[in-house]
Enzyme design. Sequence first.
Site, PDB file in Angstrom:
ATOM      1  N   SER A   1       0.926  -1.352   0.043  1.00 55.77           N
ATOM      2  CA  SER A   1       0.118   0.089  -0.096  1.00 55.77           C
ATOM      3  C   SER A   1       0.775   1.281  -0.050  1.00 55.77           C
ATOM      4  O   SER A   1       0.352   2.370  -0.191  1.00 55.77           O
ATOM      5  CB  SER A   1      -0.597   0.261   1.131  1.00 55.77           C
ATOM      6  OG  SER A   1      -1.480  -1.069   1.450  1.00 55.77           O
TER       7      SER A   1
ATOM      8  N   HIS B   1      -1.291  -2.487  -6.911  1.00 57.04           N
ATOM      9  CA  HIS B   1      -2.100  -2.223  -5.658  1.00 57.04           C
ATOM     10  C   HIS B   1      -3.445  -2.301  -5.748  1.00 57.04           C
ATOM     11  O   HIS B   1      -4.243  -1.419  -6.553  1.00 57.04           O
ATOM     12  CB  HIS B   1      -1.428  -0.794  -5.447  1.00 57.04           C
ATOM     13  CG  HIS B   1      -2.021  -0.249  -3.885  1.00 57.04           C
ATOM     14  ND1 HIS B   1      -2.492   0.829  -3.930  1.00 57.04           N
ATOM     15  CD2 HIS B   1      -2.502  -1.195  -3.045  1.00 57.04           C
ATOM     16  CE1 HIS B   1      -3.027   1.094  -2.560  1.00 57.04           C
ATOM     17  NE2 HIS B   1      -3.093  -0.137  -1.940  1.00 57.04           N
TER      18      HIS B   1
ATOM     19  N   GLU C   1      -3.869   0.360  -8.993  1.00 59.19           N
ATOM     20  CA  GLU C   1      -2.848   1.308  -9.166  1.00 59.19           C
ATOM     21  C   GLU C   1      -1.449   0.412  -9.548  1.00 59.19           C
ATOM     22  O   GLU C   1      -1.084  -0.254  -8.901  1.00 59.19           O
ATOM     23  CB  GLU C   1      -2.612   1.920  -7.909  1.00 59.19           C
ATOM     24  CG  GLU C   1      -1.963   3.340  -7.759  1.00 59.19           C
ATOM     25  CD  GLU C   1      -2.167   3.812  -6.393  1.00 59.19           C
ATOM     26  OE1 GLU C   1      -2.314   3.357  -5.464  1.00 59.19           O
ATOM     27  OE2 GLU C   1      -2.013   5.053  -6.432  1.00 59.19           O
TER      28      GLU C   1
ATOM     29  N   ASN D   1      -2.937   6.193  -1.255  1.00 55.17           N
ATOM     30  CA  ASN D   1      -2.762   6.272   0.112  1.00 55.17           C
ATOM     31  C   ASN D   1      -2.198   7.677   0.525  1.00 55.17           C
ATOM     32  O   ASN D   1      -2.143   8.109   1.744  1.00 55.17           O
ATOM     33  CB  ASN D   1      -2.076   5.033   0.634  1.00 55.17           C
ATOM     34  CG  ASN D   1      -3.028   3.873   0.968  1.00 55.17           C
ATOM     35  OD1 ASN D   1      -4.032   4.135   1.310  1.00 55.17           O
ATOM     36  ND2 ASN D   1      -2.601   2.893   0.496  1.00 55.17           N
TER      37      ASN D   1
HETATM   38  N1  3HC Z   1     -15.391  -8.802   0.225  1.00 58.28           N
HETATM   39  C1  3HC Z   1     -16.307  -9.052  -1.159  1.00 58.28           C
HETATM   40  N2  3HC Z   1     -17.268  -8.351  -1.444  1.00 58.28           N
HETATM   41  C2  3HC Z   1     -17.792  -7.630  -0.263  1.00 58.28           C
HETATM   42  C3  3HC Z   1     -17.328  -7.338   0.971  1.00 58.28           C
HETATM   43  C4  3HC Z   1     -16.044  -7.970   1.298  1.00 58.28           C
HETATM   44  N3  3HC Z   1     -15.180  -7.761   2.161  1.00 58.28           N
HETATM   45  N4  3HC Z   1     -17.849  -6.528   1.610  1.00 58.28           N
HETATM   46  C5  3HC Z   1     -18.888  -6.148   0.729  1.00 58.28           C
HETATM   47  N5  3HC Z   1     -18.882  -6.933  -0.371  1.00 58.28           N
HETATM   48  C6  3HC Z   1     -19.745  -6.558  -1.318  1.00 58.28           C
HETATM   49  C7  3HC Z   1     -21.219  -7.092  -0.995  1.00 58.28           C
HETATM   50  O1  3HC Z   1     -21.277  -8.566  -1.100  1.00 58.28           O
HETATM   51  C8  3HC Z   1     -22.121  -6.580  -1.942  1.00 58.28           C
HETATM   52  O2  3HC Z   1     -22.067  -7.170  -3.086  1.00 58.28           O
HETATM   53  P1  3HC Z   1     -23.093  -7.480  -3.905  1.00 58.28           P
HETATM   54  O3  3HC Z   1     -23.540  -6.095  -4.882  1.00 58.28           O
HETATM   55  O4  3HC Z   1     -22.861  -8.440  -5.010  1.00 58.28           O
HETATM   56  O5  3HC Z   1     -24.286  -7.788  -2.837  1.00 58.28           O
HETATM   57  C9  3HC Z   1     -21.356  -4.986  -2.337  1.00 58.28           C
HETATM   58  O6  3HC Z   1     -20.194  -5.435  -1.919  1.00 58.28           O
HETATM   59  C10 3HC Z   1     -21.928  -3.982  -1.426  1.00 58.28           C
HETATM   60  O7  3HC Z   1     -22.039  -4.540  -0.107  1.00 58.28           O
HETATM   61  P2  3HC Z   1     -23.267  -3.938   0.762  1.00 58.28           P
HETATM   62  O8  3HC Z   1     -24.594  -3.719   0.116  1.00 58.28           O
HETATM   63  O9  3HC Z   1     -23.282  -4.922   1.932  1.00 58.28           O
HETATM   64  O10 3HC Z   1     -22.732  -2.840   1.522  1.00 58.28           O
HETATM   65  P3  3HC Z   1     -22.383  -1.265   0.874  1.00 58.28           P
HETATM   66  O11 3HC Z   1     -23.326  -0.886  -0.187  1.00 58.28           O
HETATM   67  O12 3HC Z   1     -22.026  -0.353   2.141  1.00 58.28           O
HETATM   68  O13 3HC Z   1     -20.864  -1.549   0.100  1.00 58.28           O
HETATM   69  C11 3HC Z   1     -18.728  -1.597   0.288  1.00 58.28           C
HETATM   70  C12 3HC Z   1     -19.804  -1.901   0.944  1.00 58.28           C
HETATM   71  C13 3HC Z   1     -18.502  -1.835  -0.977  1.00 58.28           C
HETATM   72  C14 3HC Z   1     -17.516  -2.064   1.165  1.00 58.28           C
HETATM   73  C15 3HC Z   1     -18.587   0.128   0.379  1.00 58.28           C
HETATM   74  O14 3HC Z   1     -19.212   0.580   1.545  1.00 58.28           O
HETATM   75  C16 3HC Z   1     -17.561   0.769  -0.015  1.00 58.28           C
HETATM   76  O15 3HC Z   1     -17.351   0.993  -0.994  1.00 58.28           O
HETATM   77  N6  3HC Z   1     -16.736   1.196   0.649  1.00 58.28           N
HETATM   78  C17 3HC Z   1     -15.435   1.952   0.485  1.00 58.28           C
HETATM   79  C18 3HC Z   1     -14.452   0.883   0.435  1.00 58.28           C
HETATM   80  C19 3HC Z   1     -13.118   1.455   0.227  1.00 58.28           C
HETATM   81  O16 3HC Z   1     -12.833   2.788   0.059  1.00 58.28           O
HETATM   82  N7  3HC Z   1     -12.199   0.681  -0.131  1.00 58.28           N
HETATM   83  C20 3HC Z   1     -10.757   1.048  -0.367  1.00 58.28           C
HETATM   84  C21 3HC Z   1     -10.082   0.994   0.722  1.00 58.28           C
HETATM   85  S1  3HC Z   1      -8.096   1.512   0.571  1.00 58.28           S
HETATM   86  C22 3HC Z   1      -7.497   0.038   0.081  1.00 58.28           C
HETATM   87  O17 3HC Z   1      -7.817  -1.056  -0.018  1.00 58.28           O
HETATM   88  C23 3HC Z   1      -6.091   0.390  -0.239  1.00 58.28           C
HETATM   89  C24 3HC Z   1      -5.203  -0.126   0.789  1.00 58.28           C
HETATM   90  O18 3HC Z   1      -3.792   0.090   0.330  1.00 58.28           O
HETATM   91  C25 3HC Z   1      -5.317   0.549   2.185  1.00 58.28           C
END
Ligand code: 3HC
Length: 307
Positions: free
Chosen positions: A127, A161, A173, A211
Amino acid sequence: MSVAHGIRKLGVLGAGQMGTGIALVAALRAKVPVLVYDRSPEQVTKGLSLMDKLLAKDVAKGRITNEQAKEARDRVTVVSGDLGVRGFRDVDMVVEAVSENLSLKEAIFASFAAELRPDAILATNTSSISITKIAAAAVPDNTNAASEAGKKSAGRVVGLHFFNPVPVMKLVELISALQTTQETLDRARAFAVACGKEVTTSKDVPGFVSNALLMPFINEAIMCLEKGTATREDIDTTLKLGMNHPMGPLQLADFIGLDTCLAIQQTLYEGTRDSKYRPSILLERMVDAGWYGKKSGKGFYEYDTSG
Ligand code: 3HC
């Protein structure tokens, strides 16, 4: 002109939430056989059962057929514990997805260089850690980094990434180390596209684009909580409803993992010496306490870890 990725077999090192997601999109979208290795057998079991759950959900939602789910799952094989990295001997590419720890990654890339085919692409899902430093670790100890052999070994290292949850987030990325060759970059990009991702590129700076922007935002939200500016709910709701973010920053920090957020912030701060990246004391203390967010059951919020 688009380049073929040429990946006939992929290795994924680390079966945490990122490694599992990467293995899944490679097997399902890129249709590539995937070998998965994690030093913890429990982690592999957890990863495989998450994979089964996600594939079953895709079938239930009519996105893929039962047959496609079975084919994807059959493409995933677990490398046995005693083989370790040697299990990746015949892969065309490996993606490392272990925790954010430079010395751990250096040791892994040194063993990749020793055990994998000399033409295998060595990708890291880091990351924030310098891809150039990781690439330097892929040069064997007895080899001059500037020699042809040294350049060849480091030239196949690249940053790939992914974002959590990998099956849902559309971005990868792509980061070039100073040593990365154009061929490595092109093939890694083509592979990410085959996994169904859009690709952006970033220079090898601490935290890359993603990040370097996200972590100060999360840290500022933690400082708001620390100062008592607002409650955790009001901080998150402000960003969710006021700016249409899918999650508030505290909820997102819990989701990423507070230990991971702290490790990234430390890399950013050490790498830039810019005070805007200094981790908040509250984040440090929460990690000291073993409160890692969603995965440990407690972070800024409480979570059920039983299922
Ligand atoms: N694994 C796989 N799929 C997942 C999941 C997981 N851990 N959590 C949620 N999902 C899926 C659900 O199954 C659902 O799929 P579907 O459309 O097939 O039903 C879909 O995501 C939407 O989930 P929900 O309806 O339960 O909930 P939300 O609408 O709140 O969405 C979310 C969940 C997609 C996680 C949304 O809240 C989101 O986009 N959050 C922001 C995530 C983000 O910013 N990620 C980047 C983090 S930074 C990073 O990773 C980089 C690193 O370097 C730190």
